[in-house]
Design a protein around this motif. Structure first.
Motif, PDB file in Angstrom:
ATOM      1  N   GLY A  87       0.798  -1.225   0.000  1.00 20.85           N
ATOM      2  CA  GLY A  87       0.000   0.000   0.000  1.00 20.85           C
ATOM      3  C   GLY A  87       0.827   1.269   0.000  1.00 20.85           C
ATOM      4  O   GLY A  87       1.894   1.366  -0.595  1.00 20.85           O
ATOM      5  N   GLY A  88       0.290   2.284   0.697  1.00 20.73           N
ATOM      6  CA  GLY A  88       0.919   3.598   0.765  1.00 20.73           C
ATOM      7  C   GLY A  88       2.308   3.581   1.368  1.00 20.73           C
ATOM      8  O   GLY A  88       3.215   4.238   0.842  1.00 20.73           O
ATOM      9  N   PRO A  89       2.510   2.861   2.462  1.00 19.65           N
ATOM     10  CA  PRO A  89       3.870   2.804   3.024  1.00 19.65           C
ATOM     11  C   PRO A  89       4.886   2.218   2.049  1.00 19.65           C
ATOM     12  O   PRO A  89       6.032   2.660   2.007  1.00 19.65           O
ATOM     13  CB  PRO A  89       3.720   1.911   4.256  1.00 19.65           C
ATOM     14  CG  PRO A  89       2.301   2.040   4.654  1.00 19.65           C
ATOM     15  CD  PRO A  89       1.544   2.220   3.369  1.00 19.65           C
ATOM     16  N   LYS A  90       4.450   1.252   1.225  1.00 17.78           N
ATOM     17  CA  LYS A  90       5.370   0.665   0.253  1.00 17.78           C
ATOM     18  C   LYS A  90       5.776   1.707  -0.787  1.00 17.78           C
ATOM     19  O   LYS A  90       6.952   1.780  -1.179  1.00 17.78           O
ATOM     20  CB  LYS A  90       4.743  -0.532  -0.450  1.00 17.78           C
ATOM     21  CG  LYS A  90       5.688  -1.170  -1.448  1.00 17.78           C
ATOM     22  CD  LYS A  90       5.080  -2.353  -2.159  1.00 17.78           C
ATOM     23  CE  LYS A  90       6.096  -2.911  -3.146  1.00 17.78           C
ATOM     24  NZ  LYS A  90       5.548  -3.988  -3.929  1.00 17.78           N
ATOM     25  N   ALA A  91       4.821   2.516  -1.239  1.00 12.21           N
ATOM     26  CA  ALA A  91       5.135   3.556  -2.230  1.00 12.21           C
ATOM     27  C   ALA A  91       6.107   4.578  -1.652  1.00 12.21           C
ATOM     28  O   ALA A  91       7.071   4.982  -2.328  1.00 12.21           O
ATOM     29  CB  ALA A  91       3.855   4.241  -2.697  1.00 12.21           C
ATOM     30  N   LEU A  92       5.881   5.004  -0.414  1.00  9.62           N
ATOM     31  CA  LEU A  92       6.784   5.960   0.222  1.00  9.62           C
ATOM     32  C   LEU A  92       8.174   5.367   0.433  1.00  9.62           C
ATOM     33  O   LEU A  92       9.194   6.030   0.206  1.00  9.62           O
ATOM     34  CB  LEU A  92       6.209   6.441   1.543  1.00  9.62           C
ATOM     35  CG  LEU A  92       4.989   7.362   1.444  1.00  9.62           C
ATOM     36  CD1 LEU A  92       4.436   7.657   2.832  1.00  9.62           C
ATOM     37  CD2 LEU A  92       5.358   8.644   0.720  1.00  9.62           C
ATOM     38  N   LEU A  93       8.212   4.117   0.869  1.00 11.64           N
ATOM     39  CA  LEU A  93       9.505   3.466   1.079  1.00 11.64           C
ATOM     40  C   LEU A  93      10.228   3.214  -0.247  1.00 11.64           C
ATOM     41  O   LEU A  93      11.462   3.293  -0.306  1.00 11.64           O
ATOM     42  CB  LEU A  93       9.322   2.166   1.856  1.00 11.64           C
ATOM     43  CG  LEU A  93       8.953   2.341   3.335  1.00 11.64           C
ATOM     44  CD1 LEU A  93       8.622   0.996   3.973  1.00 11.64           C
ATOM     45  CD2 LEU A  93      10.092   3.018   4.082  1.00 11.64           C
ATOM     46  N   ALA A  94       9.471   2.934  -1.314  1.00  8.20           N
ATOM     47  CA  ALA A  94      10.092   2.750  -2.628  1.00  8.20           C
ATOM     48  C   ALA A  94      10.730   4.053  -3.113  1.00  8.20           C
ATOM     49  O   ALA A  94      11.825   4.051  -3.684  1.00  8.20           O
ATOM     50  CB  ALA A  94       9.067   2.247  -3.637  1.00  8.20           C
ATOM     51  N   LEU A  95      10.056   5.178  -2.878  1.00  7.15           N
ATOM     52  CA  LEU A  95      10.645   6.475  -3.217  1.00  7.15           C
ATOM     53  C   LEU A  95      11.890   6.746  -2.376  1.00  7.15           C
ATOM     54  O   LEU A  95      12.880   7.299  -2.871  1.00  7.15           O
ATOM     55  CB  LEU A  95       9.627   7.590  -3.030  1.00  7.15           C
ATOM     56  CG  LEU A  95       8.547   7.695  -4.104  1.00  7.15           C
ATOM     57  CD1 LEU A  95       7.505   8.741  -3.724  1.00  7.15           C
ATOM     58  CD2 LEU A  95       9.156   8.015  -5.454  1.00  7.15           C
ATOM     59  N   ALA A  96      11.839   6.359  -1.115  1.00  7.92           N
ATOM     60  CA  ALA A  96      13.011   6.523  -0.244  1.00  7.92           C
ATOM     61  C   ALA A  96      14.162   5.646  -0.728  1.00  7.92           C
ATOM     62  O   ALA A  96      15.329   6.072  -0.706  1.00  7.92           O
ATOM     63  CB  ALA A  96      12.645   6.182   1.199  1.00  7.92           C
ATOM     64  N   VAL A  97      13.862   4.434  -1.191  1.00  7.12           N
ATOM     65  CA  VAL A  97      14.896   3.540  -1.729  1.00  7.12           C
ATOM     66  C   VAL A  97      15.517   4.159  -2.980  1.00  7.12           C
ATOM     67  O   VAL A  97      16.737   4.160  -3.145  1.00  7.12           O
ATOM     68  CB  VAL A  97      14.305   2.141  -2.034  1.00  7.12           C
ATOM     69  CG1 VAL A  97      15.249   1.321  -2.898  1.00  7.12           C
ATOM     70  CG2 VAL A  97      13.991   1.405  -0.741  1.00  7.12           C
ATOM     71  N   LEU A  98      14.684   4.720  -3.850  1.00  3.00           N
ATOM     72  CA  LEU A  98      15.184   5.360  -5.066  1.00  3.00           C
ATOM     73  C   LEU A  98      16.097   6.541  -4.731  1.00  3.00           C
ATOM     74  O   LEU A  98      17.196   6.670  -5.269  1.00  3.00           O
ATOM     75  CB  LEU A  98      14.027   5.816  -5.951  1.00  3.00           C
ATOM     76  CG  LEU A  98      14.401   6.569  -7.232  1.00  3.00           C
ATOM     77  CD1 LEU A  98      15.227   5.689  -8.150  1.00  3.00           C
ATOM     78  CD2 LEU A  98      13.151   7.058  -7.935  1.00  3.00           C
ATOM     79  N   THR A  99      15.643   7.390  -3.832  1.00  2.00           N
ATOM     80  CA  THR A  99      16.438   8.553  -3.432  1.00  2.00           C
ATOM     81  C   THR A  99      17.751   8.117  -2.776  1.00  2.00           C
ATOM     82  O   THR A  99      18.823   8.645  -3.083  1.00  2.00           O
ATOM     83  CB  THR A  99      15.635   9.439  -2.471  1.00  2.00           C
ATOM     84  OG1 THR A  99      14.395   9.784  -3.089  1.00  2.00           O
ATOM     85  CG2 THR A  99      16.386  10.683  -2.100  1.00  2.00           C
ATOM     86  N   GLY A 100      17.663   7.159  -1.884  1.00  2.28           N
ATOM     87  CA  GLY A 100      18.860   6.660  -1.214  1.00  2.28           C
ATOM     88  C   GLY A 100      19.837   6.010  -2.186  1.00  2.28           C
ATOM     89  O   GLY A 100      21.051   6.195  -2.077  1.00  2.28           O
ATOM     90  N   ALA A 101      19.311   5.265  -3.150  1.00  2.00           N
ATOM     91  CA  ALA A 101      20.174   4.611  -4.134  1.00  2.00           C
ATOM     92  C   ALA A 101      20.912   5.641  -4.988  1.00  2.00           C
ATOM     93  O   ALA A 101      22.105   5.479  -5.282  1.00  2.00           O
ATOM     94  CB  ALA A 101      19.360   3.682  -5.023  1.00  2.00           C
ATOM     95  N   LEU A 102      20.211   6.697  -5.385  1.00  2.00           N
ATOM     96  CA  LEU A 102      20.858   7.748  -6.168  1.00  2.00           C
ATOM     97  C   LEU A 102      21.968   8.425  -5.370  1.00  2.00           C
ATOM     98  O   LEU A 102      23.053   8.683  -5.887  1.00  2.00           O
ATOM     99  CB  LEU A 102      19.832   8.776  -6.637  1.00  2.00           C
ATOM    100  CG  LEU A 102      18.918   8.323  -7.773  1.00  2.00           C
ATOM    101  CD1 LEU A 102      17.799   9.324  -7.989  1.00  2.00           C
ATOM    102  CD2 LEU A 102      19.714   8.121  -9.047  1.00  2.00           C
ATOM    103  N   LEU A 103      21.676   8.709  -4.104  1.00  2.00           N
ATOM    104  CA  LEU A 103      22.688   9.351  -3.253  1.00  2.00           C
ATOM    105  C   LEU A 103      23.885   8.448  -3.004  1.00  2.00           C
ATOM    106  O   LEU A 103      25.036   8.893  -3.060  1.00  2.00           O
ATOM    107  CB  LEU A 103      22.064   9.782  -1.930  1.00  2.00           C
ATOM    108  CG  LEU A 103      21.115  10.976  -1.998  1.00  2.00           C
ATOM    109  CD1 LEU A 103      20.430  11.188  -0.661  1.00  2.00           C
ATOM    110  CD2 LEU A 103      21.855  12.223  -2.421  1.00  2.00           C
TER     111      LEU A 103
END
Length: 174
Positions: A87-103
Motif C-alpha cells: 500500500g501507501g507505506p510501500k510507495a513511500l519506502l520505494a521512493l526513499a529507496v530510489l532517493t537513497g540509491a541515487l545518493l
C-alpha cells in the motif's frame, strides 16, 4: 529470500528504472568493445566537473552510477518484498529507496573519482585503456580524435599534423 523475490524486485519500481538504464549501459559497452562507439563519445557533451565527478570519462561515471544504483534499489526492493510492506507505506519506502540509491551511487562514484584523480589514473591513462584498438589513436598524419589546434597553429591544421610534416621535412634533409 528466493530467486522469485529478486526477479520481482528487478522488474518492480524503483529497480526497473535502473534495470532499463543497465541494459542501455551494457549495450553501449558492447558497442565500444566491438569498435562501433568510442568510450569518450560523451565527454564533449557533458561536464563531469559540475557534478563532482571530474577527471573520469563521462561514460565510466554514468556506468558506475547505474550499476551501483541498480544494486542498491534491487537490495532495497527485495527487502521491502521480503517484509511484506504493502500500500501507501510501500510507495513511500520505494521512493526513499530510489532517493537513497541515487545518493549512495553518486557518493560512491564521487569517492572513486576523488581517489583516482590525484593518482592520475582517472585522466588520460584511463581514457587510453578504454579506447578500442585503432580508434582515435594519433598517427603521424592525423591528430588524436577531439584534439584542438595547437596555439599558433594554422587554420585547419590539427595539433599532430604540423609535427608530422616537420618530421618528414627533417628526413628529406638527411
Amino acid at each position: 529470500m528466493t530467486m522469485h523475490v529478486y526477479l520481482h524486485a528487478a522488474v518492480g519500481f524503483p529497480t526497473v528504472l535502473f534495470s532499463a538504464a543497465l541494459v542501455v549501459v551494457t549495450c553501449f559497452w558492447l558497442l565500444v568493445a566491438a569498435g562501433a562507439a568510442r568510450p569518450d563519445a560523451f565527454d564533449q557533451d557533458l561536464d563531469p566537473h559540475r557534478a563532482g565527478l571530474g577527471g573520469m570519462p563521462v561514460a565510466v561515471s554514468v556506468s558506475l552510477i547505474v550499476c551501483v544504483g541498480w544494486l542498491c534499489t534491487l537490495t532495497g526492493s527485495a527487502l521491502l518484498l521480503h517484509h511484506g510492506v504493502k500500500g501507501g507505506p510501500k510507495a513511500l519506502l520505494a521512493l526513499a529507496v530510489l532517493t537513497g540509491a541515487l545518493l549512495v551511487a553518486w557518493t560512491a562514484v564521487r569517492l572513486v573519482a576523488v581517489c583516482l584523480v590525484p593518482l592520475g589514473l582517472a585522466t588520460e591513462r584511463m581514457r587510453r585503456a578504454l579506447r578500442p584498438i585503432g580508434v582515435g589513436r594519433p598517427t603521424e598524419d592525423r591528430p588524436p580524435t577531439g584534439a584542438r589546434p595547437a596555439v599558433g597553429a594554422r587554420q585547419g591544421q590539427g595539433q599532430g599534423q604540423g609535427q608530422g610534416q616537420e618530421q618528414r621535412q627533417r628526413q628529406r634533409q638527411d
